[in-house]
Design an enzyme around this catalytic site. Structure first.
Site, PDB file in Angstrom:
ATOM      1  N   LYS A  32      25.162   9.553  -1.376  1.00  0.00           N
ATOM      2  CA  LYS A  32      25.698   9.930  -2.675  1.00  0.00           C
ATOM      3  C   LYS A  32      25.291   8.983  -3.810  1.00  0.00           C
ATOM      4  CE  LYS A  32      28.417  13.628  -2.110  1.00  0.00           C
ATOM      5  NZ  LYS A  32      28.393  14.818  -2.979  1.00  0.00           N
ATOM      6  N   SER A  90      24.358  11.515   6.990  1.00  0.00           N
ATOM      7  CA  SER A  90      24.577  11.405   5.548  1.00  0.00           C
ATOM      8  C   SER A  90      25.548  10.312   5.121  1.00  0.00           C
ATOM      9  CB  SER A  90      25.057  12.744   4.994  1.00  0.00           C
ATOM     10  OG  SER A  90      26.247  13.160   5.640  1.00  0.00           O
TER      11      SER A  90
END
Length: 418
Positions: free
Chosen positions: A53, A311
């Site tokens: 992110k 992720s």
């Protein structure tokens, strides 16, 4: 609406390459042998904020003109986007107000505080990401601050896509051409960026988006012909627990994505434990989604080269007991029952000797003696050695108490235990 292409991703990479970590693309021997394929892991859990992110947040904020940054930025996030915005605000010396759902794990809240320091103010609002996002957008308008969307923004998508540029170049250096790329879907920013880059440089590579079974918001959008809010979601995979994907991310997924699949939360839990015990990788639930999908695709990927994007690694250690519990339940080993015991001496001994199998283990036993009753209910947890032992146990339970309740078949009661 225009699609992001590899050109925009390359441009974003030039901005980000000195500010983000070029995370490794690692060959995983254990998974490769297990699935008889070449399995590579793109380790975004090793990013500066332990999640991809940072890429989108940093790039989106860097694209804002200076006059828009005077009052600072606002975002809403279940954790990882918040950490990316917090890190960026600290690096760029601008204030940030971050809205997070009240259900956000404490570990993620403390990490946002750490990365942002005095530049960040945290507001816990709403039980879901969507409720938190609504409050954040209203606050941004009122305070005349720039809202940094977690996924539904072209700059966010381009920034997230830079991890695909890295992994494709790293794969090429090793002489590998990926047949499949698997990545998680929450709001859709990551899959949009990855697919935008890969499909423009390697059209033959199959891009598969992976959603948790309890929050298939992109699948719902595909079926509806556009984003639509799910009536309810399972918040367990908090990094992907989004009720409604964005219009921009849906557009990209529809144009670039080859397939969507859903993975049961139980498989995700087993994968988290396996990654930790076999490879010493700490993955959060959303971070393990792509690896969990290998179990669903095992017949297709044999002999192929597969990249799984890990992720994120912001897993709250206090959740490990729940993760293990869900894994055991999914694998058919942990079971719960309500059994009526005769209220007489020796009843428990009889149950242990005659009902439990030789390798069955009692993991929960809750009983309060009732006065002037012949029987008393017991909440019973039993851990089996093998899933196949269940049938015989159910037969013996029925002989002991014909009215016993299998709590797996009673969702409302079962939710009190798991």
């Amino acid at each position: 609406m225009e699609l992001i292409t590899d050109a925009e991703v390359k441009s974003a990479y030039q901005v980000l390459k000195k500010s983000v970590t070029h995370t490794p693309l690692q060959y995983d021997r254990y998974l490769s042998e297990k699935y008889k394929a070449t399995i590579l892991l793109k380790r975004e859990d090793l990013q500066k904020v332990r999640s991809f992110k940072l890429r989108g947040a940093y790039y989106a904020i860097k694209q804002l003109p200076p006059e828009q940054l005077v009052n600072g930025v606002v975002c809403a996030s279940a954790g990882n986007h918040a950490q990316g915005v917090a890190y960026t605000s600290h690096e760029m010396d601008i204030p940030a107000v971050i809205f997070m759902p009240t259900t956000t794990p404490h570990q993620k809240i403390s990490q946002v505080e750490f990365f942002g320091g005095k530049k960040v103010t945290i507001k816990l609002v709403g039980d879901t990401f969507d409720a938190s996002a609504k409050a954040a957008k209203e606050f941004a308008v009122k305070q005349e601050m720039a809202f940094i969307d977690p996924f539904n923004d072209p700059n966010i998508i381009a920034g997230q896509g830079t991890l695909a540029l890295e992994m494709m170049e790293d794969a090429k250096k090793e002489g590998l051409q990926p047949n499949f790329i698997l990545t998680a879907i929450g709001g859709g920013g990551l899959i949009s960026g990855v697919a935008a880059y890969v499909k423009n440089i390697s059209p033959a590579t199959t891009i598969i988006g992976v959603e948790p079974k309890g929050a298939p918001s992109m699948q719902a959008a595909f079926e509806n012909g556009g984003p639509i809010a799910l009536k309810q979601i399972d918040k367990f995979v908090d990094g992907a627990a989004v009720k409604e994907v964005g219009t921009i991310t849906y557009f990209h997924a529809k144009n670039y994505l080859d397939r969507l699949i859903m993975v049961d939360e139980g498989v995700i839990c087993s994968t988290i434990l396996e990654l930790y015990t076999k490879q010493a990788i700490v993955a959060e639930p959303a971070g393990a989604l792509s690896v969990a999908a290998l179990e669903v695709l095992k017949d297709e990927i044999e002999g192929k080269t597969v990249i799984c994007v890990v992720s994120g690694g912001n897993n709250d250690i206090s959740r490990m007991a729940e993760i293990e519990e869900r894994s055991l339940v999914y694998e058919g080993l942990q079971h719960y029952f309500v059994v009526n015991f005769p209220q007489r001496p020796g009843a428990l001994k009889e149950f242990v000797s005659e009902v439990l199998g030789p390798t069955d283990d009692i993991t929960r036993f809750e009983y309060t003696k009732k006065v002037n009753r012949g029987t008393g209910p017991v909440v019973l947890g039993v851990l089996l050695k093998q899933p196949g032992d269940l049938a015989a146990l159910l037969t013996r339970l029925a002989e002991f108490d014909a009215a016993f309740i299998n709590l797996q078949k009673e969702p409302s009661l079962y939710s009190l235990l798991v």
